[in-house]
Design a protein around this motif. Sequence first.
Motif, PDB file in Angstrom:
ATOM      1  N   ILE A   1      48.775  15.180  49.383  1.00 18.66           N
ATOM      2  CA  ILE A   1      47.942  13.993  49.645  1.00 18.66           C
ATOM      3  C   ILE A   1      48.363  13.349  50.961  1.00 18.66           C
ATOM      4  N   VAL A   2      49.676  13.241  51.160  1.00 20.09           N
ATOM      5  CA  VAL A   2      50.152  12.636  52.403  1.00 20.09           C
ATOM      6  C   VAL A   2      49.651  13.452  53.588  1.00 20.09           C
ATOM      7  N   ARG A   3      49.751  14.750  53.491  1.00 22.15           N
ATOM      8  CA  ARG A   3      49.377  15.588  54.634  1.00 22.15           C
ATOM      9  C   ARG A   3      47.887  15.497  54.934  1.00 22.15           C
ATOM     10  N   THR A   4      47.043  15.581  53.916  1.00 24.42           N
ATOM     11  CA  THR A   4      45.608  15.540  54.206  1.00 24.42           C
ATOM     12  C   THR A   4      45.198  14.154  54.690  1.00 24.42           C
ATOM     13  N   ARG A   5      45.911  13.122  54.241  1.00 27.02           N
ATOM     14  CA  ARG A   5      45.563  11.768  54.680  1.00 27.02           C
ATOM     15  C   ARG A   5      45.972  11.526  56.126  1.00 27.02           C
ATOM     16  N   CYS A   6      47.067  12.143  56.560  1.00 29.34           N
ATOM     17  CA  CYS A   6      47.662  11.766  57.842  1.00 29.34           C
ATOM     18  C   CYS A   6      47.386  12.734  58.979  1.00 29.34           C
TER      19      CYS A   6
ATOM     20  N   TYR B   1      50.767  11.666  60.930  1.00 36.39           N
ATOM     21  CA  TYR B   1      51.763  12.478  60.238  1.00 36.39           C
ATOM     22  C   TYR B   1      52.999  12.682  61.105  1.00 36.39           C
ATOM     23  N   ASP B   2      52.797  12.936  62.393  1.00 37.29           N
ATOM     24  CA  ASP B   2      53.946  13.112  63.275  1.00 37.29           C
ATOM     25  C   ASP B   2      54.717  11.813  63.464  1.00 37.29           C
ATOM     26  N   ARG B   3      53.996  10.702  63.419  1.00 38.16           N
ATOM     27  CA  ARG B   3      54.705   9.432  63.551  1.00 38.16           C
ATOM     28  C   ARG B   3      55.516   9.137  62.292  1.00 38.16           C
ATOM     29  N   TYR B   4      55.071   9.689  61.181  1.00 41.12           N
ATOM     30  CA  TYR B   4      55.898   9.604  59.970  1.00 41.12           C
ATOM     31  C   TYR B   4      57.121  10.527  60.105  1.00 41.12           C
TER      32      TYR B   4
END
Lengths: 231, 585
Positions: B413-418, B473-476
Amino acid sequence: MTQQNISAPKYDVPPEIQNQVAVTSLDRIYNWGRRNSIWPMMFGLACCAIEMICTAASRYDLARFGMEVMRPSPRQSDLMIVSGTVTKKMIPQIVRLFNQMAEPKYVLAMGACASGGGPFKEGYNVVSGVDKFIPVDVYVPGCPPTPQALLHGLISLQKKIDSQSIRSVEWYAGEKTNEAIPVPVLGPDLMDPREIERIQAYTTDKAARLAAEAAAAQAADEAGDSQDGEN
Amino acid sequence: MTDEVQVLDDPIVARFPDYVRADDRNGFEGYIVAGEHLLAFAQAVRDEMGYDFLSSLTAVDYFSEDEGAESFFEVVYHVYKSTGGGALVFSVQVPRETPVVPSLYHLFPGADFQEREAWDLMGIRFEGHPNLKRILMWEGFEGHPLRKDWQEAYYEEDLKPFGNRWPGGEVYRIEDKRPFGKNVDYPAGFDPMQWQSEAEKAVYDSLSKSQYEDDDRLETDEIVVNLGPQHPSTHGVFRVVVRLDGETITGLEPVMGYLHRNHEKIGERNTFIMNIPFTDRLDYLSSMSNNFGYALAVEKLMPRVSVPERAEYIRVIMAELTRISNHLWAIGFLLNDMGAFFTPSLYAIEERELILDLFEAVAGSRMMCNYFRFGGVSRDLSEDALQLARSLAYDRLPRKIGELDSYLTNNEIVRTRCEGVGVLTPEEAIAYSAAGPILRASGVPYDVRRADPYSIYDRFDFDVAVRYHGDVYDRYLIRLDEIYQSIRILQQAVKDIPEGPFMGGRSQYQVRVPAGESYGRVEGPKGELGFYIVSNGKANPWRYHIRAPSFINLTAMEKMCLGQKVADVVVVLGSIDIVLGETDR
């Protein structure tokens, strides 16, 4: 909450039915319900908001007091924790949010800034205390107050709720309920609509004073010039 | 004669002999450029000399009431190379009566908010800026507060300590001496009955131009939506106004100033040492880093102060712990913004509390540490505290952060969201003066600790974290990477910390700082945190300006959000990681 706290005095419940029956007064049971389900508004202003979040997190656990349900909408919340410096640019929104809250509503001024301006009091954009505009129930000192201090403030609020009676509280009084506080206006400086006439008198007076001073200075100049001429 | 030789030696002056001269004031370095040639000079500096990163833009009011002394405004620019190295400082002097300077908006888009701030607070008009309006105060506010001859309603004296706070002084409360008993004042002749507030209109005006006006597409209405200032996703009192075509963002304007606490005006009345607790309250999640930047900037002006070894190590330990706690918070609340409400945050806050325990043990306060002093730190690190730092560095933090990593990083979920949301290319990141994690997530390996080392960072073995996609995602990921690197530094620092004094020189109540200017910058958790200080040799700073990374990183926000859906604004804002205390100051 133990039964002892709900039960009103004077009624002795026989020991065999004490687990099933409690005799209490309307005030007590009403306040008991209210004090244990205060929903704060999810509304952080500044540094104190971080400590407020820490208070809600696992170590200090606001849920122990029934207050963990933070509501982003003022319509659903009972308590506004003013957690941080109140600025002139922000105060119209704070007053508007306060007006939108339903009675019974409470305000807790968290930290030095919300209570009286704090370290930033002299700043040109800072309101020296949220109580200049909305009524405050509990003040919590500190910069920022530790989570323990905030919890103490919330417990004080619970005590205040305990002491209220529906016969005397304002929001049950009928005629004068929920009068909205006029929202401040951003003019050349912050303006309280209740003070418009005073402001007008002040600015007219100031203009007259400055004009008189300028005239006096000019007259002095002219007098000086003519003296110079004579010499 | 010697002066002339120097001028010829200087390559920049030799290159633009007609309109650039070296700044020869005592304690100043850099160049003074003639205002009408600023654009040509800045263009050459950027394109030919490689100074492509505009770090700081601010103005100083050299106001003097003395007869014969010259009064003028000076606009100061600090530019760096994005490949590393020291600053190039240049400034433009303009008369106080007609303060007009050409805008660098089109050369360095990162100048956008900084020029608006200089207009708002100092009243300098930047010619060519497309949207020059107030940014921290509201449109319609009277006066430009940072001018030296502008006085706030609660004005007592120019410089602290005020007479009524000294022993023996006449004690009074300032509100008792003001007509309204409040912090307000109004101009003479102002008529409140006729007042029409322009504050809101000014916000919407810049968004009202539709880009589809002459298009022959299907006719649709665009709507304007406000997020904030009271909104759970804005991390405080921040407001975003977006213009939407359906769900797609076609325009965005950040509105700030709701927490503008007049830091710089108060800072210029304070003495140097009084400002340390105020810096705590800038980025209130990372007070130790703020202390660090301010202490460095002032120490640069004080050649006789040297920081002992032990203090340097303590400073590094505290700064890195601050970075870890800040990034934990940022990750937790980014997940909050994505909809994983409060559960990841709870795990992050748990670790942060342990770090705060250490801060409380050494400094006496959880958040507002007030720990650094010029020439060291205020208290020694006790053996117990050091033991706590060791156990955090070697055991607890690596373990728990690995846990966070394994739960979140490959979560579908995190990956598809970000992934692919809010992309900023490396060129844009540099142009918009983005700093810190935002810059490095876009593929620019720029870290002040490496690019322009300060303190003792050159001794430690660590990598500059960098990621290449520039999306949320990269900023995470970059924040997780930085936590791992901070733990590496921390492990070396707690191992090598020597015994010795923790404060250089004698402790003193008041410091006198020699005249001059200095720009101290550190790699704060949010990005490059700079303090620009001008001293005139007295106990109070003449100018005290903060280059706030949260503030300047927001310049790129519109770029990141255009063409995205409205729900992405929340995630993009979470990934920038702002703190309003620093954004609005």
